[in-house]
Design an enzyme around this catalytic site. Structure first.
Site, PDB file in Angstrom:
ATOM      1  N   HIS A 194     -14.156  -9.097  17.220  1.00  0.00           N
ATOM      2  CA  HIS A 194     -15.148  -9.348  16.161  1.00  0.00           C
ATOM      3  C   HIS A 194     -14.523  -9.154  14.781  1.00  0.00           C
ATOM      4  O   HIS A 194     -14.710  -8.101  14.165  1.00  0.00           O
ATOM      5  CB  HIS A 194     -16.337  -8.392  16.323  1.00  0.00           C
ATOM      6  CG  HIS A 194     -17.262  -8.776  17.430  1.00  0.00           C
ATOM      7  ND1 HIS A 194     -18.282  -9.696  17.266  1.00  0.00           N
ATOM      8  CD2 HIS A 194     -17.311  -8.389  18.729  1.00  0.00           C
ATOM      9  CE1 HIS A 194     -18.931  -9.844  18.404  1.00  0.00           C
ATOM     10  NE2 HIS A 194     -18.361  -9.066  19.316  1.00  0.00           N
ATOM     11  N   CYS A 206     -16.187 -13.878  20.138  1.00  0.00           N
ATOM     12  CA  CYS A 206     -16.575 -13.120  21.335  1.00  0.00           C
ATOM     13  C   CYS A 206     -17.264 -14.046  22.347  1.00  0.00           C
ATOM     14  O   CYS A 206     -16.623 -14.884  22.949  1.00  0.00           O
ATOM     15  CB  CYS A 206     -17.426 -11.909  20.951  1.00  0.00           C
ATOM     16  SG  CYS A 206     -17.502 -10.673  22.238  1.00  0.00           S
ATOM     17  N   GLU A 220     -15.472 -10.272  12.081  1.00  0.00           N
ATOM     18  CA  GLU A 220     -16.491 -10.202  11.008  1.00  0.00           C
ATOM     19  C   GLU A 220     -16.865  -8.763  10.653  1.00  0.00           C
ATOM     20  O   GLU A 220     -17.390  -8.523   9.572  1.00  0.00           O
ATOM     21  CB  GLU A 220     -17.738 -11.025  11.388  1.00  0.00           C
ATOM     22  CG  GLU A 220     -18.715 -10.381  12.374  1.00  0.00           C
ATOM     23  CD  GLU A 220     -18.251 -10.474  13.824  1.00  0.00           C
ATOM     24  OE1 GLU A 220     -17.123 -10.924  14.079  1.00  0.00           O
ATOM     25  OE2 GLU A 220     -19.042 -10.070  14.703  1.00  0.00           O
TER      26      GLU A 220
END
Ligand SMILES: [Mn+2]
Length: 237
Positions: free
Chosen positions: A212, A111, A214
């Protein structure tokens, strides 16, 4: 093997010690889910000397998400819709990236981290997506673990080696790349919006994604971290 991750900061006024560095736990969890014995090192922002000392002991660097990058870094005046910035963090992370490139570490920007790689190489950003025409909403209302738009994976890129031509990703950004930095190429896109970049003709892997991974629990997000770690493992000290 040690992966260094840049951090963010905040002030918790109700706390007796209000100044905090922090990192969303999902970055650490995503890495540890793949390699239990991995050393994960959160890097608070300090100065260039600290950056070098820390990175000398690391095998890879993740530039994490966070505040908007100060437009003065890429030579623009702040516009009305610019979000919160922290110039100290910007400068530290640019130093961090410079050191990582010097040492030859693999770098993964997420990001803001992707935007930072772009700015480092001389690229610019839209300070807010309303300054360009896009029909796609890039700040989703769905939970972060849910995908909200597709990205096209560009052929002959790092990502195309292990991802299908189109994947679904989440989206939590109000800024985007407006001009690409030198020596960078696009590796993922949602219509006009650049969603992934990588450094061309580089010995070490330097890449970033606008979403994102993650916080997504799907197989492709896992694969991105897995391939990053695989590359870091190859250069392990
Ligand atoms: Mn997006």
């Amino acid at each position: 093997m040690i992966i260094a991750i840049s951090s963010s900061s905040m002030k918790i006024k109700t706390n007796i010690f209000p100044d905090k560095f922090y990192l969303n736990a999902d970055y650490v969890k995503s890495l540890l889910a793949l390699k239990q014995d991995l050393g994960v090192m959160m890097i608070p922002y300090c100065n260039k000397q600290n950056a070098k000392e820390l990175l000398k002991r690391s095998d890879g660097l993740i530039l994490s998400g966070g505040f908007d990058i100060s437009p003065c870094i890429y030579g623009e005046k702040p516009k009305k819709l610019l979000g919160k910035t922290c110039k100290k963090r910007d400068i530290f992370e640019l130093d961090l990236l410079e050191c990582a490139l010097e040492i030859g570490l693999n770098v993964f920007g997420i990001c803001r981290g992707m935007q930072l790689i772009n700015v480092f190489f001389g690229g610019h950003l839209y300070q807010d997506l309303s300054y360009m025409k896009t029909e796609q909403n890039h700040i989703q209302k769905e939970k972060p673990s849910k995908a909200s738009h597709r990205v096209k994976i560009i052929e002959n890129s790092f990502l195309s080696a292990f991802l299908p031509k189109n994947i679904w990703v989440n989206s939590f950004h109000h800024q985007a790349i407006s001009s690409l930095g030198e020596n960078l190429k696009i590796c993922a896109k949602n219509k006009k919006i650049i969603e992934g970049i990588e450094l061309k003709e580089s010995k070490n892997l330097v890449f970033g994604v606008q979403w994102h991974p993650e916080v997504m629990k799907d197989q492709y997000s896992k694969l991105i971290f897995e391939k990053f770690l695989e590359n870091c493992c190859r250069n392990e000290k």
